[in-house]
Design a protein around this motif. Sequence first.
Motif, PDB file in Angstrom:
ATOM      1  N   PRO A 224       7.830  90.505  15.809  1.00 31.96           N
ATOM      2  CA  PRO A 224       7.049  90.716  17.051  1.00 31.96           C
ATOM      3  C   PRO A 224       5.636  90.138  16.988  1.00 31.96           C
ATOM      4  CG  PRO A 224       7.229  92.756  15.811  1.00 31.96           C
ATOM      5  CD  PRO A 224       8.142  91.774  15.136  1.00 31.96           C
ATOM      6  N   HIS A 225       5.101  89.882  15.800  1.00 29.19           N
ATOM      7  CA  HIS A 225       3.763  89.292  15.720  1.00 29.19           C
ATOM      8  C   HIS A 225       3.802  87.813  15.383  1.00 29.19           C
ATOM      9  CE1 HIS A 225       1.979  93.075  16.494  1.00 29.19           C
ATOM     10  NE2 HIS A 225       2.435  93.645  15.395  1.00 29.19           N
ATOM     11  N   SER A 226       4.983  87.187  15.587  1.00 26.44           N
ATOM     12  CA  SER A 226       5.123  85.717  15.458  1.00 26.44           C
ATOM     13  C   SER A 226       4.581  85.200  14.130  1.00 26.44           C
ATOM     14  CB  SER A 226       4.394  85.005  16.606  1.00 26.44           C
ATOM     15  OG  SER A 226       4.692  85.600  17.826  1.00 26.44           O
TER      16      SER A 226
ATOM     17  N   GLY B  67      12.162 100.193  19.301  1.00 27.49           N
ATOM     18  CA  GLY B  67      11.421 101.141  20.139  1.00 27.49           C
ATOM     19  C   GLY B  67       9.949 100.786  20.053  1.00 27.49           C
ATOM     20  N   ASN B  68       9.100 101.757  19.684  1.00 26.00           N
ATOM     21  CA  ASN B  68       7.681 101.418  19.553  1.00 26.00           C
ATOM     22  C   ASN B  68       7.216 101.407  18.095  1.00 26.00           C
ATOM     23  OD1 ASN B  68       7.732 104.078  19.071  1.00 26.00           O
ATOM     24  ND2 ASN B  68       6.581 104.700  20.905  1.00 26.00           N
ATOM     25  N   LYS B  69       8.197 101.262  17.186  1.00 25.83           N
ATOM     26  CA  LYS B  69       7.864 101.249  15.756  1.00 25.83           C
ATOM     27  C   LYS B  69       8.148  99.882  15.153  1.00 25.83           C
ATOM     28  CE  LYS B  69       9.308 103.933  12.478  1.00 25.83           C
ATOM     29  NZ  LYS B  69      10.334 104.847  11.899  1.00 25.83           N
ATOM     30  N   ILE B  70       7.219  99.442  14.294  1.00 25.10           N
ATOM     31  CA  ILE B  70       7.446  98.154  13.618  1.00 25.10           C
ATOM     32  C   ILE B  70       7.723  98.398  12.150  1.00 25.10           C
ATOM     33  CG2 ILE B  70       6.361  95.966  12.922  1.00 25.10           C
ATOM     34  CD1 ILE B  70       4.960  95.962  15.635  1.00 25.10           C
ATOM     35  N   GLU B  71       8.823  97.838  11.684  1.00 26.79           N
ATOM     36  CA  GLU B  71       9.223  98.017  10.284  1.00 26.79           C
ATOM     37  C   GLU B  71       9.293  96.643   9.600  1.00 26.79           C
ATOM     38  OE1 GLU B  71      13.152  99.705   7.986  1.00 26.79           O
ATOM     39  OE2 GLU B  71      12.699 100.558   9.959  1.00 26.79           O
ATOM     40  N   THR B  72       8.843  96.585   8.341  1.00 24.18           N
ATOM     41  CA  THR B  72       8.965  95.328   7.597  1.00 24.18           C
ATOM     42  C   THR B  72      10.214  95.390   6.724  1.00 24.18           C
ATOM     43  OG1 THR B  72       6.576  95.120   7.536  1.00 24.18           O
ATOM     44  CG2 THR B  72       7.813  93.758   5.986  1.00 24.18           C
TER      45      THR B  72
ATOM     46  N   LEU C 271      18.923 101.384  14.155  1.00 25.36           N
ATOM     47  CA  LEU C 271      18.856 101.000  15.563  1.00 25.36           C
ATOM     48  C   LEU C 271      19.512 102.109  16.396  1.00 25.36           C
ATOM     49  CD1 LEU C 271      18.077  98.647  17.497  1.00 25.36           C
ATOM     50  CD2 LEU C 271      20.429  97.828  17.246  1.00 25.36           C
ATOM     51  N   PRO C 272      18.711 103.116  16.748  1.00 20.08           N
ATOM     52  CA  PRO C 272      19.287 104.224  17.525  1.00 20.08           C
ATOM     53  C   PRO C 272      19.875 103.714  18.845  1.00 20.08           C
ATOM     54  CG  PRO C 272      17.025 104.695  16.818  1.00 20.08           C
ATOM     55  CD  PRO C 272      17.276 103.260  16.534  1.00 20.08           C
ATOM     56  N   ALA C 273      20.878 104.412  19.332  1.00 21.26           N
ATOM     57  CA  ALA C 273      21.541 103.998  20.576  1.00 21.26           C
ATOM     58  C   ALA C 273      20.502 103.836  21.690  1.00 21.26           C
ATOM     59  CB  ALA C 273      22.594 105.029  20.967  1.00 21.26           C
ATOM     60  N   GLY C 274      20.580 102.744  22.390  1.00 21.58           N
ATOM     61  CA  GLY C 274      19.697 102.515  23.546  1.00 21.58           C
ATOM     62  C   GLY C 274      18.323 101.982  23.196  1.00 21.58           C
ATOM     63  N   ALA C 275      18.010 101.868  21.874  1.00 25.15           N
ATOM     64  CA  ALA C 275      16.657 101.395  21.494  1.00 25.15           C
ATOM     65  C   ALA C 275      16.529  99.885  21.738  1.00 25.15           C
ATOM     66  CB  ALA C 275      16.394 101.704  20.020  1.00 25.15           C
ATOM     67  N   THR C 276      15.341  99.460  22.186  1.00 27.31           N
ATOM     68  CA  THR C 276      15.089  98.020  22.337  1.00 27.31           C
ATOM     69  C   THR C 276      14.538  97.480  21.013  1.00 27.31           C
ATOM     70  OG1 THR C 276      12.838  98.378  23.074  1.00 27.31           O
ATOM     71  CG2 THR C 276      14.542  98.297  24.786  1.00 27.31           C
ATOM     72  N   TRP C 277      14.673  96.175  20.792  1.00 26.23           N
ATOM     73  CA  TRP C 277      14.183  95.597  19.533  1.00 26.23           C
ATOM     74  C   TRP C 277      13.708  94.162  19.725  1.00 26.23           C
ATOM     75  CZ3 TRP C 277      17.425  91.576  17.842  1.00 26.23           C
ATOM     76  CH2 TRP C 277      18.725  91.583  18.380  1.00 26.23           C
ATOM     77  N   THR C 278      12.763  93.779  18.848  1.00 24.16           N
ATOM     78  CA  THR C 278      12.231  92.413  18.842  1.00 24.16           C
ATOM     79  C   THR C 278      12.106  91.964  17.390  1.00 24.16           C
ATOM     80  OG1 THR C 278      10.882  92.981  20.762  1.00 24.16           O
ATOM     81  CG2 THR C 278      10.313  90.945  19.635  1.00 24.16           C
ATOM     82  N   LEU C 279      12.587  90.762  17.130  1.00 21.60           N
ATOM     83  CA  LEU C 279      12.421  90.193  15.784  1.00 21.60           C
ATOM     84  C   LEU C 279      11.031  89.579  15.673  1.00 21.60           C
ATOM     85  CD1 LEU C 279      15.833  88.299  15.421  1.00 21.60           C
ATOM     86  CD2 LEU C 279      15.248  90.583  14.557  1.00 21.60           C
TER      87      LEU C 279
END
Length: 565
Positions: A540-542, A513-518, A530-538
């Motif tokens: 995200p800051h490369s 979603g709009n939260k970044i977790e380490t 990972l709530p249902a329907g949430a988007t995700w990026t591995l």
Amino acid sequence: MKYSLIFAACLMLTACATTQTPLTARTEASGAERPPEQLALAFEHADLNLRIEPSSKTIRGDVTLTFQARSPLRRVLLDLDNHFTIDAIAADGTLLPATAWNNPDGRLSIELPRPLAAGEQVKVRVQYHGAPHVAKRAPWDGGFVWATTPDGQPWVASAVQGEGCDLFWPCIDHPQGRAKLVDQHITVPAPLVAAGAGVAMGMDEKDGWRTWHWRAKNPSTYGISINVGPYKLLSEDYRSRYGNTIPLRFWYLPTSEAKAKELLKEFPLILDFFESTIGPYPFADEKMGVVETPHKGMEHQTINAYGNEYAKTMYGYDDLLQHEFAHEYFGNQVTNANWDDMWIHEGLGSYMQPLYMQYLRGDQEYYASLMRMRAAITNTAPLVSGKPHTEEDVYDTKRGGPGQDIYVKGALTMHTLRELIGDKAFFKAVREEVYGTDHPQPGKLAPRYGSTPEFVNLASQASGQDLQWFFDVYMYQKDLPELLATPAGDRLSLRWKTENNKPFPMPVEVRVGNKIETVAMQDGTGSVALPAGATWTLDPHSKVLRRLEHIEAFQAYEKNKRKKS
Ligand SMILES: [Zn+2]
């Protein structure tokens, strides 16, 4: 040298025929294991008298080398291309009979008139002449470049990184074969100029010939070069942030005057980036020197070769000038103890480009510059083998070397390390690798040798954590780590996959979603909600260099396209 043109160079090489007799395998290789007789030599001084004759494309050498024996010694072994005719050899002023020396394959063996005890010195004088090996396409293959300027005057250069100093003077062709002091007396037809390493000691003109005298402290073996042309000189003095003054010197062709003046404006910017980011310029008491050459470029200590033809890029700086200058720190101040550690020159050196961009421009240029390098990583062999290597063993992928990965994977690995341990620890480790201290002072610096195991220790100490696992995966193994992510119910599970299942506790950020977790990934695994329907990026800051299938697909596509064309 600079990586982005390696492909082009290799393609050109196959198209270039030559009529030269080939070099012997010994002369062609640089950095092979030294025999005991060479390990027994402390190289005190090299006095190189070289007469450069552009009309016949020959040179005449009169070289006196001073060595101190570390252990008893009966003979001196040097490296010199056996295409040269040796006219005479003397030891401590005594002319030796021709039976006392031979050079069958590029290893010049000289029997001393009397054995040398440990601690004793000997002066060996070698007089020779001939046509030096000509580079087909310098600097990717080494040798002399006999060119002419746009207005038809002689323009001569040498670049010998791959094959070594023995292409034109008797030396010890190994990274650790540096002489403590080198005098160059380069004689050229008047009114030509010979720009050299170190400090200008004067010029004498006699009978239509000019002899230019240069003196350099501890230059790298392939840092000794020939640069002859109808040069003009731009000079400025630069006031360093450390309080000292650094001479800026640029020898350029008269036809390039306007562009040369523009390029000179980049010198102080580049210097201040390196001095503020890494530390004091190591050769401030000599100069920051650049010379316009007929070949692309090479990191010749205090007289960097520049042949980028004043090219412009969207980044707004001359990347070749900046790259070769990076080698004054990574290559000339800290030199690889063995070619196996060449990523210290090229990986750290290449990482200075995105860093310079972040400093000068901003994040867009930093990441764009990294992305260009990321797309060029091939993972054909580990960056470091842990065994002694020649230059060819490293550069030639057909011989099992990592090739250009020492540049691009080296740089991305440094980016990843910096993200992992933070700027303070990262730059402390780099500074200690370069200078041997975290508190370098101008005027108190001397070149040193560095190795990969040493850097692993420095990074571990600076960060307070054992980082062997990091280097095991990124440098001693071929494949990149891969982050496997699998949505399972209301969680995203993560796992690092590495070659030979090496431990890889690399933390990684995940955006949900709009939260970044380490995710700590201590045992190489982890998960996030990972709530249902949430988007995700591995990642995200490369931050983390890792295997990406889409890059491999892109590389295969590009390769196929090149094949077709
Ligand atoms: Zn380079």
